[in-house]
Design a protein around this motif. Sequence first.
Motif, PDB file in Angstrom:
ATOM      1  N   UNK A   1     -24.490  -2.378  10.664  1.00  0.00           N
ATOM      2  CA  UNK A   1     -25.199  -1.361   9.884  1.00  0.00           C
ATOM      3  C   UNK A   1     -26.673  -1.733   9.746  1.00  0.00           C
ATOM      4  N   UNK A   2     -26.942  -3.001   9.416  1.00  0.00           N
ATOM      5  CA  UNK A   2     -28.329  -3.447   9.285  1.00  0.00           C
ATOM      6  C   UNK A   2     -29.076  -3.298  10.606  1.00  0.00           C
ATOM      7  N   UNK A   3     -28.406  -3.676  11.682  1.00  0.00           N
ATOM      8  CA  UNK A   3     -29.031  -3.605  13.002  1.00  0.00           C
ATOM      9  C   UNK A   3     -29.457  -2.169  13.321  1.00  0.00           C
ATOM     10  N   UNK A   4     -28.607  -1.223  13.039  1.00  0.00           N
ATOM     11  CA  UNK A   4     -28.935   0.177  13.286  1.00  0.00           C
ATOM     12  C   UNK A   4     -30.036   0.652  12.337  1.00  0.00           C
ATOM     13  N   UNK A   5     -29.970   0.220  11.082  1.00  0.00           N
ATOM     14  CA  UNK A   5     -30.980   0.621  10.098  1.00  0.00           C
ATOM     15  C   UNK A   5     -32.354   0.093  10.489  1.00  0.00           C
ATOM     16  N   UNK A   6     -32.380  -1.099  11.050  1.00  0.00           N
ATOM     17  CA  UNK A   6     -33.647  -1.725  11.423  1.00  0.00           C
ATOM     18  C   UNK A   6     -34.403  -0.998  12.515  1.00  0.00           C
ATOM     19  N   UNK A   7     -33.749  -0.092  13.213  1.00  0.00           N
ATOM     20  CA  UNK A   7     -34.402   0.657  14.287  1.00  0.00           C
ATOM     21  C   UNK A   7     -35.133   1.905  13.769  1.00  0.00           C
ATOM     22  N   UNK A   8     -34.993   2.193  12.496  1.00  0.00           N
ATOM     23  CA  UNK A   8     -35.660   3.382  11.940  1.00  0.00           C
ATOM     24  C   UNK A   8     -37.169   3.171  11.844  1.00  0.00           C
ATOM     25  N   UNK A   9     -37.927   4.258  11.860  1.00  0.00           N
ATOM     26  CA  UNK A   9     -39.375   4.142  11.631  1.00  0.00           C
ATOM     27  C   UNK A   9     -39.633   3.567  10.240  1.00  0.00           C
ATOM     28  N   UNK A  10     -40.636   2.718  10.140  1.00  0.00           N
ATOM     29  CA  UNK A  10     -40.999   2.180   8.840  1.00  0.00           C
ATOM     30  C   UNK A  10     -40.057   1.126   8.309  1.00  0.00           C
ATOM     31  N   UNK A  11     -39.240   0.544   9.176  1.00  0.00           N
ATOM     32  CA  UNK A  11     -38.311  -0.512   8.771  1.00  0.00           C
ATOM     33  C   UNK A  11     -38.523  -1.723   9.664  1.00  0.00           C
ATOM     34  N   UNK A  12     -38.588  -2.900   9.042  1.00  0.00           N
ATOM     35  CA  UNK A  12     -38.683  -4.145   9.803  1.00  0.00           C
ATOM     36  C   UNK A  12     -37.428  -4.976   9.563  1.00  0.00           C
ATOM     37  N   UNK A  13     -36.765  -5.321  10.612  1.00  0.00           N
ATOM     38  CA  UNK A  13     -35.640  -6.249  10.573  1.00  0.00           C
ATOM     39  C   UNK A  13     -35.732  -7.135  11.800  1.00  0.00           C
ATOM     40  N   UNK A  14     -35.856  -8.425  11.590  1.00  0.00           N
ATOM     41  CA  UNK A  14     -35.872  -9.366  12.698  1.00  0.00           C
ATOM     42  C   UNK A  14     -34.457  -9.454  13.262  1.00  0.00           C
ATOM     43  N   UNK A  15     -34.266  -8.891  14.434  1.00  0.00           N
ATOM     44  CA  UNK A  15     -32.934  -8.852  15.029  1.00  0.00           C
ATOM     45  C   UNK A  15     -32.413 -10.252  15.347  1.00  0.00           C
ATOM     46  N   UNK A  16     -33.337 -11.212  15.470  1.00  0.00           N
ATOM     47  CA  UNK A  16     -32.905 -12.598  15.652  1.00  0.00           C
ATOM     48  C   UNK A  16     -32.097 -13.100  14.473  1.00  0.00           C
ATOM     49  N   UNK A  17     -32.422 -12.632  13.251  1.00  0.00           N
ATOM     50  CA  UNK A  17     -31.648 -13.013  12.066  1.00  0.00           C
ATOM     51  C   UNK A  17     -30.198 -12.562  12.201  1.00  0.00           C
ATOM     52  N   UNK A  18     -30.015 -11.357  12.749  1.00  0.00           N
ATOM     53  CA  UNK A  18     -28.664 -10.823  12.918  1.00  0.00           C
ATOM     54  C   UNK A  18     -27.910 -11.638  13.973  1.00  0.00           C
ATOM     55  N   UNK A  19     -28.589 -11.908  15.092  1.00  0.00           N
ATOM     56  CA  UNK A  19     -27.952 -12.689  16.145  1.00  0.00           C
ATOM     57  C   UNK A  19     -27.564 -14.075  15.678  1.00  0.00           C
ATOM     58  N   UNK A  20     -28.436 -14.713  14.896  1.00  0.00           N
ATOM     59  CA  UNK A  20     -28.148 -16.062  14.412  1.00  0.00           C
ATOM     60  C   UNK A  20     -26.936 -16.067  13.485  1.00  0.00           C
ATOM     61  N   UNK A  21     -26.818 -15.065  12.649  1.00  0.00           N
ATOM     62  CA  UNK A  21     -25.662 -14.990  11.748  1.00  0.00           C
ATOM     63  C   UNK A  21     -24.373 -14.739  12.519  1.00  0.00           C
ATOM     64  N   UNK A  22     -24.456 -13.942  13.550  1.00  0.00           N
ATOM     65  CA  UNK A  22     -23.266 -13.725  14.381  1.00  0.00           C
ATOM     66  C   UNK A  22     -22.823 -15.023  15.064  1.00  0.00           C
ATOM     67  N   UNK A  23     -23.796 -15.901  15.332  1.00  0.00           N
ATOM     68  CA  UNK A  23     -23.500 -17.159  16.020  1.00  0.00           C
ATOM     69  C   UNK A  23     -23.151 -18.301  15.068  1.00  0.00           C
ATOM     70  N   UNK A  24     -23.079 -17.994  13.773  1.00  0.00           N
ATOM     71  CA  UNK A  24     -22.715 -19.032  12.807  1.00  0.00           C
ATOM     72  C   UNK A  24     -23.875 -19.878  12.340  1.00  0.00           C
ATOM     73  N   UNK A  25     -25.111 -19.415  12.566  1.00  0.00           N
ATOM     74  CA  UNK A  25     -26.280 -20.146  12.100  1.00  0.00           C
ATOM     75  C   UNK A  25     -26.707 -21.245  13.049  1.00  0.00           C
TER      76      UNK A  25
ATOM     77  N   UNK B   1     -25.546  -0.774   0.098  1.00  0.00           N
ATOM     78  CA  UNK B   1     -25.534   0.690   0.002  1.00  0.00           C
ATOM     79  C   UNK B   1     -26.830   1.242  -0.593  1.00  0.00           C
ATOM     80  N   UNK B   2     -27.658   0.376  -1.173  1.00  0.00           N
ATOM     81  CA  UNK B   2     -28.895   0.816  -1.798  1.00  0.00           C
ATOM     82  C   UNK B   2     -30.049   0.940  -0.802  1.00  0.00           C
ATOM     83  N   UNK B   3     -29.868   0.429   0.391  1.00  0.00           N
ATOM     84  CA  UNK B   3     -30.937   0.503   1.391  1.00  0.00           C
ATOM     85  C   UNK B   3     -31.383   1.943   1.635  1.00  0.00           C
ATOM     86  N   UNK B   4     -30.424   2.818   1.784  1.00  0.00           N
ATOM     87  CA  UNK B   4     -30.737   4.222   2.102  1.00  0.00           C
ATOM     88  C   UNK B   4     -31.622   4.846   1.029  1.00  0.00           C
ATOM     89  N   UNK B   5     -31.268   4.628  -0.239  1.00  0.00           N
ATOM     90  CA  UNK B   5     -32.023   5.241  -1.333  1.00  0.00           C
ATOM     91  C   UNK B   5     -33.420   4.648  -1.447  1.00  0.00           C
TER      92      UNK B   5
END
Length: 327
Positions: free
Chosen positions: A196-220, A155-159
């Motif tokens: 939530x992270x996936x959507x947040x990562x699409x904002x300007x000035x934010x970096x999120x490797x979407x592969x990290x999200x996919x890997x976690x969904x797949x159990x690593x 919840x602190x990401x936004x702030x």
Amino acid sequence: MRLVRHPVLCNYYVTYRCNAKCSFCDIWEKPSPYIQLADVEQNLRDLKRLGVSVIDFTGGEPLLHRQLPEFLALAHDMGFITTVTTNGLLYPKYAERLRGKVDMLHFSLDSSEKEQHDKGRGVACFDFVLESIRVARELGERPDILFTVFPENLHQLEAVYRDITQPNGLMLIINPAFEYNAVATGEQLSDAELDYLSAFGKRPGVYLNEGFIGLRRDGGNHVAAPVCRAASTTLVISPSNELVLPCYHLGTKTFPVEGNLYELYRSEPVQQLAALEGRLPQCEGCTINCYMQPSFAVETSKYFWQALPSTLKYNWYKGTWKRMLAR
């Protein structure tokens, strides 16, 4: 299809010592020497021959090593992309000496609230991060904020984005927490939290490797069909000048470098162990970002395509693609 068949990254541990006691890390618990300048000079030459392009001078807390600016200058002058992550405690003191030598400078900050951040880091460093941002900007540096995400601070990401990174023109790097060895990070991120992270990562000035999200969904990582390419993409050098395989976090064996990293890495014992990357029992379910990021980059897979947009976004923003073209 494998696109790159040589290592691209070196995680160079300048020391395991740290001036913080992060709850999600055990590195600070280890006794440790400091790397030596003569070894760094020789190893950088060998890393160049091996095809490495990025040197991450890491720790522990890398700024504890008083010769870090010299190491960075050597690497920078040799054409390497350089990166350093710090808790900020020592950055204001050494900022002038580091100026212009770090291509990717990361300040760790996991909350917009001082008490929560300092509790997780085991030391009062929140104010030092804010001061580090001020000093870095005055020097014309462009640091990033590295936010390690757990369910309790999501919840602190936004702030942090609204009050710290955006007003200062900084990139917010989202770093999903990972477990290794006996280091526990609590509850894993749920599917809704990953959304939530996936959507947040699409904002300007934010970096999120979407592969990290996919890997976690797949159990690593799965040893039967591993995605991890830790040992063939990344060299890990310890403060004792040893090559650590297959990676730092799950390292099972060390090899003394003894002045010839190039031949050591190409030797049969090292390559035999490197061939087990992602296939060892402890590799099952692994989601360690430090090794998955380069793994996703060297061969086409669904994770390659998931990671590509964020990688291009970050490198365009930081301008590191210019350094890559100049190598």
